[in-house]
Design an enzyme around this catalytic site. Structure first.
Site, short mmCIF file in Angstrom:
data_model
loop_
_atom_site.label_atom_id
_atom_site.label_comp_id
_atom_site.label_asym_id
_atom_site.label_seq_id
_atom_site.Cartn_x
_atom_site.Cartn_y
_atom_site.Cartn_z
N LEU A 10 0.83 -1.21 0.00
CA LEU A 10 0.00 0.00 0.00
C LEU A 10 0.86 1.26 0.00
CD1 LEU A 10 -2.84 -1.10 2.47
CD2 LEU A 10 -2.64 -1.47 0.00
N TYR A 143 19.14 4.79 7.05
CA TYR A 143 18.51 4.21 5.86
C TYR A 143 19.58 3.71 4.89
CZ TYR A 143 15.64 4.27 1.53
OH TYR A 143 15.00 3.97 0.35
P1 NAD Z 1 6.57 3.59 1.19
O1 NAD Z 1 7.04 4.14 2.47
O2 NAD Z 1 5.67 4.40 0.35
O3 NAD Z 1 5.89 2.17 1.42
C1 NAD Z 1 6.42 1.19 2.27
C2 NAD Z 1 5.27 0.44 2.89
O4 NAD Z 1 5.78 -0.52 3.79
C3 NAD Z 1 4.30 1.33 3.67
O5 NAD Z 1 2.98 1.14 3.20
C4 NAD Z 1 4.45 0.83 5.13
O6 NAD Z 1 3.23 0.85 5.85
C5 NAD Z 1 4.91 -0.60 4.89
N1 NAD Z 1 5.62 -1.17 6.05
C6 NAD Z 1 6.44 -0.54 6.92
N2 NAD Z 1 6.88 -1.40 7.84
C7 NAD Z 1 6.34 -2.61 7.56
C8 NAD Z 1 6.43 -3.89 8.14
N3 NAD Z 1 7.15 -4.11 9.24
N4 NAD Z 1 5.76 -4.91 7.56
C9 NAD Z 1 5.01 -4.71 6.46
N5 NAD Z 1 4.87 -3.50 5.87
C10 NAD Z 1 5.53 -2.46 6.41
O7 NAD Z 1 7.88 3.15 0.36
P2 NAD Z 1 8.06 3.00 -1.22
O8 NAD Z 1 8.44 4.32 -1.74
O9 NAD Z 1 6.94 2.28 -1.82
O10 NAD Z 1 9.40 2.12 -1.23
C11 NAD Z 1 9.43 0.73 -1.43
C12 NAD Z 1 10.88 0.27 -1.49
O11 NAD Z 1 11.56 0.99 -2.53
C13 NAD Z 1 11.68 0.52 -0.20
O12 NAD Z 1 12.59 -0.52 -0.01
C14 NAD Z 1 12.43 1.80 -0.49
O13 NAD Z 1 13.61 1.88 0.26
C15 NAD Z 1 12.71 1.64 -1.98
N6 NAD Z 1 12.96 2.93 -2.64
C16 NAD Z 1 11.95 3.84 -2.80
C17 NAD Z 1 12.24 5.05 -3.41
C18 NAD Z 1 11.18 6.11 -3.63
O14 NAD Z 1 11.49 7.22 -4.10
N7 NAD Z 1 9.91 5.84 -3.36
C19 NAD Z 1 13.54 5.34 -3.84
C20 NAD Z 1 14.55 4.40 -3.62
C21 NAD Z 1 14.24 3.18 -3.04
#
Ligand code: NAD
Length: 317
Positions: A10, A143
């Protein structure tokens, strides 16, 4: 046939990836999961199987994988950069212990694992321009520490146990479906909302700070294309540099002004997020991804701006 479990479904990436995966692999072959039900995601939750899974609880992950005969786990559950500096302990627990649980279940149940790393895996001593695929990685944020350690752990599980682990280092991702979850590049999403609502934006990132960015449709391709890539051609497997563009706030504002000429940008720099941004690269070299699995993004800055503003106009009504 793939049976895919998406954790953190989500979030910013998961909410769009789940829909795309259900289109490609079939609704019932994609099990979306989250730590809790979140308002506003009813359509996604009802569009196929959904489970409550906290990745820090390894037994729960294992039960869901067995229940649905999962053979591929896309692990998106994480704490992002700015929130991670606020809650470093939680960041370590979810990003490291959570990933360890996912890899252990994958080893036991024979699953492929896809985990995104980030440009945060680099640090102040990394060459900032045209940052190579293989280079110095001494990040100074919690992070970033979890992202480098995660890259290494995924490499280890492949080499030691033969778990098919893959991943990319995502730059800042820009999208209109779900707001970003507390990262340093979030300004590049918020600016579009404010451009439409108020014709002005106050940036928390400073004027000359360049960072790599990517529009969400390209990020979804980076996940599906690498997941389906011929393993014989992969030299790196985990943590491929990928990028689509590199810009600073002024360049982004100039692109928005081509569509909304009266748009104005000013600055109120947040020292915490600016300090993080200052340790990240200006631009990545993503030639390894291009060579090993055909990475080729479709959106540049102006194409993204046009599409973001068109889609957001419809969303905001
Ligand atoms: P986000 O924060 O939008 O979503 C992460 C989701 O994980 C959230 O819905 C949160 O509720 C859920 N979550 C947190 N702890 C949890 C747990 N213990 N168990 C289950 N769910 C849990 O993040 P995103 O942007 O969708 O990122 C996803 C991945 O991509 C991450 O690994 C992030 O580091 C990586 N990433 C994202 C970006 C970006 O710009 N969005 C950039 C580089 C890397």
């Amino acid at each position: 046939m793939r049976k895919i479990l998406v954790t953190g479904a989500l979030g910013q990436i998961g909410s769009e990836l789940t829909t795309e995966l259900r289109r490609v692999y079939g609704e019932n072959n994609v099990i979306a999961s989250g730590r809790r039900i979140k308002e506003g995601h009813e359509k996604l939750i009802e569009s196929g199987p959904f489970e409550i899974v906290d990745i820090t609880k390894g037994k729960d992950v294992s039960e869901i994988v067995k229940k649905h005969n999962v053979n591929t786990i896309i692990n998106l559950a994480a704490i992002l950069s700015a929130v991670g500096e606020k809650y470093p302990e939680q960041c370590w627990d979810i990003n490291m212990n959570g990933l360890y649980n996912i890899l252990e279940v994958a080893r036991e149940e024979n699953c492929m694992v896809y985990t995104p790393s980030s440009i945060a895996a680099f640090g102040p001593t990394t060459p900032p321009d045209n940052t190579p695929q293989d280079t110095i990685q001494r990040p100074t944020t919690m992070y970033g520490v979890t992202k480098v350690a995660g890259e290494l752990l995924c490499d280890y599980y492949f080499k030691r146990f033969g778990v098919d682990t893959r991943g990319v280092r995502f730059p800042g991702l820009i999208s209109y479906e779900t707001l970003p979850g507390g990262g340093t590049t979030d300004y590049a999403v918020h600016i579009y909302y404010d451009a439409l609502k108020n014709k002005k934006y106050t940036s928390f990132i400073g004027k000359d700070t360049k960072m790599d960015m990517m529009y969400m449709p390209d990020a979804l391709d980076a996940i599906v294309d690498l997941m389906e890539a011929d393993p014989a051609k992969l030299i790196h497997r985990n943590a491929f540099n990928v990028t689509a563009m590199s810009f600073d706030p002024e360049m982004l504002a100039a692109s928005i002004k081509k569509v909304i000429p009266e748009f104005e940008l000013d600055y109120e720099v947040d020292p915490v997020r600016q300090a993080i941004a200052d340790t990240w690269p200006n631009s990545l070299d993503d030639s390894a991804a291009r060579e090993e699995w055909g990475w080729n993004p479709k959106y540049d800055l102006d194409a993204m701006t046009k599409d973001m503003l068109d889609k957001l106009k419809i969303k905001l009504g």
